[in-house]
Write a protein that holds these residues in place. Structure first.
Motif, PDB file in Angstrom:
ATOM      1  N   UNK A  48       0.887  -1.165   0.173  1.00  0.00           N
ATOM      2  CA  UNK A  48      -0.036   0.094   0.044  1.00  0.00           C
ATOM      3  C   UNK A  48       1.032   1.244  -0.061  1.00  0.00           C
ATOM      4  N   UNK A  49       1.862   1.038   0.686  1.00  0.00           N
ATOM      5  CA  UNK A  49       2.801   2.310   0.963  1.00  0.00           C
ATOM      6  C   UNK A  49       3.471   2.472  -0.440  1.00  0.00           C
ATOM      7  N   UNK A  50       3.971   1.482  -1.432  1.00  0.00           N
ATOM      8  CA  UNK A  50       4.599   1.669  -2.497  1.00  0.00           C
ATOM      9  C   UNK A  50       3.616   2.245  -3.658  1.00  0.00           C
ATOM     10  N   UNK A  51       2.445   1.634  -3.433  1.00  0.00           N
ATOM     11  CA  UNK A  51       1.339   1.945  -4.292  1.00  0.00           C
ATOM     12  C   UNK A  51       1.165   3.626  -4.317  1.00  0.00           C
ATOM     13  N   UNK A  52       1.171   3.998  -3.047  1.00  0.00           N
ATOM     14  CA  UNK A  52       0.876   5.452  -2.733  1.00  0.00           C
ATOM     15  C   UNK A  52       1.956   6.036  -3.275  1.00  0.00           C
ATOM     16  N   UNK A  53       3.070   5.927  -3.059  1.00  0.00           N
ATOM     17  CA  UNK A  53       4.227   6.488  -3.425  1.00  0.00           C
ATOM     18  C   UNK A  53       4.283   6.706  -5.006  1.00  0.00           C
ATOM     19  N   UNK A  54       4.107   5.536  -5.722  1.00  0.00           N
ATOM     20  CA  UNK A  54       3.782   5.530  -7.235  1.00  0.00           C
ATOM     21  C   UNK A  54       2.718   6.465  -7.827  1.00  0.00           C
ATOM     22  N   UNK A  60       1.540   9.124  -6.095  1.00  0.00           N
ATOM     23  CA  UNK A  60       2.128  10.504  -5.873  1.00  0.00           C
ATOM     24  C   UNK A  60       3.086  10.875  -6.938  1.00  0.00           C
ATOM     25  N   UNK A  61       3.937   9.966  -7.375  1.00  0.00           N
ATOM     26  CA  UNK A  61       4.868  10.088  -8.403  1.00  0.00           C
ATOM     27  C   UNK A  61       4.206  10.575  -9.576  1.00  0.00           C
ATOM     28  N   UNK A  62       3.241   9.591  -9.994  1.00  0.00           N
ATOM     29  CA  UNK A  62       2.561   9.694 -11.230  1.00  0.00           C
ATOM     30  C   UNK A  62       1.957  11.302 -11.296  1.00  0.00           C
ATOM     31  N   UNK A  90       3.438  20.946 -10.873  1.00  0.00           N
ATOM     32  CA  UNK A  90       4.247  20.213  -9.648  1.00  0.00           C
ATOM     33  C   UNK A  90       5.664  20.045 -10.361  1.00  0.00           C
ATOM     34  N   UNK A  91       5.807  19.453 -11.472  1.00  0.00           N
ATOM     35  CA  UNK A  91       6.866  19.121 -11.957  1.00  0.00           C
ATOM     36  C   UNK A  91       8.137  19.710 -11.836  1.00  0.00           C
ATOM     37  N   UNK A  92       7.994  21.327 -12.183  1.00  0.00           N
ATOM     38  CA  UNK A  92       9.207  22.082 -11.838  1.00  0.00           C
ATOM     39  C   UNK A  92      10.094  21.820 -10.538  1.00  0.00           C
ATOM     40  N   UNK A  93       9.077  21.594  -9.425  1.00  0.00           N
ATOM     41  CA  UNK A  93       9.473  21.703  -8.068  1.00  0.00           C
ATOM     42  C   UNK A  93      10.308  20.448  -8.083  1.00  0.00           C
ATOM     43  N   UNK A  94       9.776  19.406  -8.489  1.00  0.00           N
ATOM     44  CA  UNK A  94      10.708  17.913  -8.511  1.00  0.00           C
ATOM     45  C   UNK A  94      11.966  18.125  -9.188  1.00  0.00           C
ATOM     46  N   UNK A  95      12.062  18.628 -10.357  1.00  0.00           N
ATOM     47  CA  UNK A  95      13.217  18.701 -11.266  1.00  0.00           C
ATOM     48  C   UNK A  95      14.211  19.601 -10.552  1.00  0.00           C
ATOM     49  N   UNK A  96      13.671  20.814  -9.979  1.00  0.00           N
ATOM     50  CA  UNK A  96      14.616  21.674  -9.098  1.00  0.00           C
ATOM     51  C   UNK A  96      15.368  20.991  -7.868  1.00  0.00           C
ATOM     52  N   UNK A 117      10.021   3.934 -12.812  1.00  0.00           N
ATOM     53  CA  UNK A 117       9.156   4.169 -11.554  1.00  0.00           C
ATOM     54  C   UNK A 117       9.756   3.337 -10.403  1.00  0.00           C
ATOM     55  N   UNK A 118      10.013   2.282 -10.255  1.00  0.00           N
ATOM     56  CA  UNK A 118      10.530   1.260  -9.197  1.00  0.00           C
ATOM     57  C   UNK A 118      11.742   2.155  -8.686  1.00  0.00           C
ATOM     58  N   UNK A 119      12.727   2.533  -9.384  1.00  0.00           N
ATOM     59  CA  UNK A 119      13.871   3.153  -9.112  1.00  0.00           C
ATOM     60  C   UNK A 119      13.740   4.401  -8.542  1.00  0.00           C
ATOM     61  N   UNK A 120      12.718   5.434  -9.187  1.00  0.00           N
ATOM     62  CA  UNK A 120      12.627   6.663  -8.828  1.00  0.00           C
ATOM     63  C   UNK A 120      11.639   7.001  -7.624  1.00  0.00           C
ATOM     64  N   UNK A 121      10.838   6.112  -7.449  1.00  0.00           N
ATOM     65  CA  UNK A 121       9.942   6.198  -6.210  1.00  0.00           C
ATOM     66  C   UNK A 121      10.299   5.670  -4.961  1.00  0.00           C
ATOM     67  N   UNK A 122      11.714   5.397  -4.900  1.00  0.00           N
ATOM     68  CA  UNK A 122      12.290   4.863  -3.676  1.00  0.00           C
ATOM     69  C   UNK A 122      12.845   6.186  -3.137  1.00  0.00           C
ATOM     70  N   UNK A 123      14.217   6.043  -2.743  1.00  0.00           N
ATOM     71  CA  UNK A 123      14.811   7.273  -1.963  1.00  0.00           C
ATOM     72  C   UNK A 123      14.645   8.513  -2.806  1.00  0.00           C
TER      73      UNK A 123
END
Length: 218
Positions: free
Chosen positions: A4-10, A12-14, A22-28, A177-183
């Motif tokens: 459930x936590x992994x799904x929630x992270x994915x 939110x990432x999507x 939102x995207x510019x904040x993540x890129x910065x 997605x698996x790589x980026x939604x980790x740390x």
């Protein structure tokens, strides 16, 4: 981590990557971390949207230039650029003519995963991410994009008219997605940039990502 936590992270990432607010904040945020490791490299949201990765190193006698480029290939922003190109391919699939789909798919494949063959030379991908998936996924991608020439040298035969599937890059997208939604993404969620993003979006309308083919069909 629980499913459930992994799904929630994915999820939110999507949402973060699909919403242009939102995207510019993540890129910065990721860019600031990358600059701490390599001050010569920057990636902007324009670079990501245009599919171009810029390294500001000017060459010269920089002994670490090649090592730096290899590290930058695996940076979160470089992987995000790959993810967004695949996302756009999938999102526009329903309104893209079949020949153009193949052209875009080949461009993505040879930019990130497969070598380009010029005569007897094999030119590696500009940003080499082939190691993020098993060899079977690479071979399947190669087979899907192969141009089959018949005995008369005709490339316009029935085999070449087979449609490129919409899920052609599913294995690659899932790996990113698996790589980026980790740390990397967890670090963003507790960052100052994420706080600024939440403040910026306060009292704004929620983002709805409506597939373009549904818009066209209306």
């Amino acid at each position: 981590s629980s499913p459930n936590f992994v799904h929630a992270l994915q999820h939110a990432f999507g949402l973060t990557t699909a919403d242009p607010r939102r995207l510019p904040f993540l890129v910065r945020h990721w860019n600031s971390h990358q600059q701490q490791d390599d001050p010569t490299t920057t990636t902007s949201t324009d670079d990501l949207e245009g599919g171009v990765h810029h390294n500001s190193s000017l060459g010269g006698n920089n002994d670490n230039a090649m090592d730096s480029d290899a590290d930058n290939n695996l940076s979160p922003n470089a992987m995000l650029m790959l993810y967004l190109e695949i996302f756009q391919f999938v999102d526009l699939y329903g309104v893209t003519p079949a020949p153009r789909r193949r052209e875009i798919a080949q461009k993505i494949a040879h930019k990130y995963f497969l070598p380009t063959v010029l005569g007897d030379d094999f030119i590696p991908p500009m940003l080499d991410f082939h190691a993020i998936v098993p060899g079977t996924s690479l071979r399947a991608l190669e087979k899907s994009l192969a141009i089959i020439v018949n005995g008369d040298g005709d490339e316009n035969n029935d085999d070449n008219k087979k449609s490129i599937p919409q899920d052609l890059f599913r294995d690659f997208s899932n790996a990113v997605i698996e790589s980026l939604t980790g740390l990397p993404f967890l670090d963003f969620l507790v960052s100052d940039e994420c706080s600024r993003m939440r403040a910026y979006l306060r009292h704004t309308a929620p983002f709805l990502n409506v597939p373009l083919d549904q818009v066209v069909a209306q």
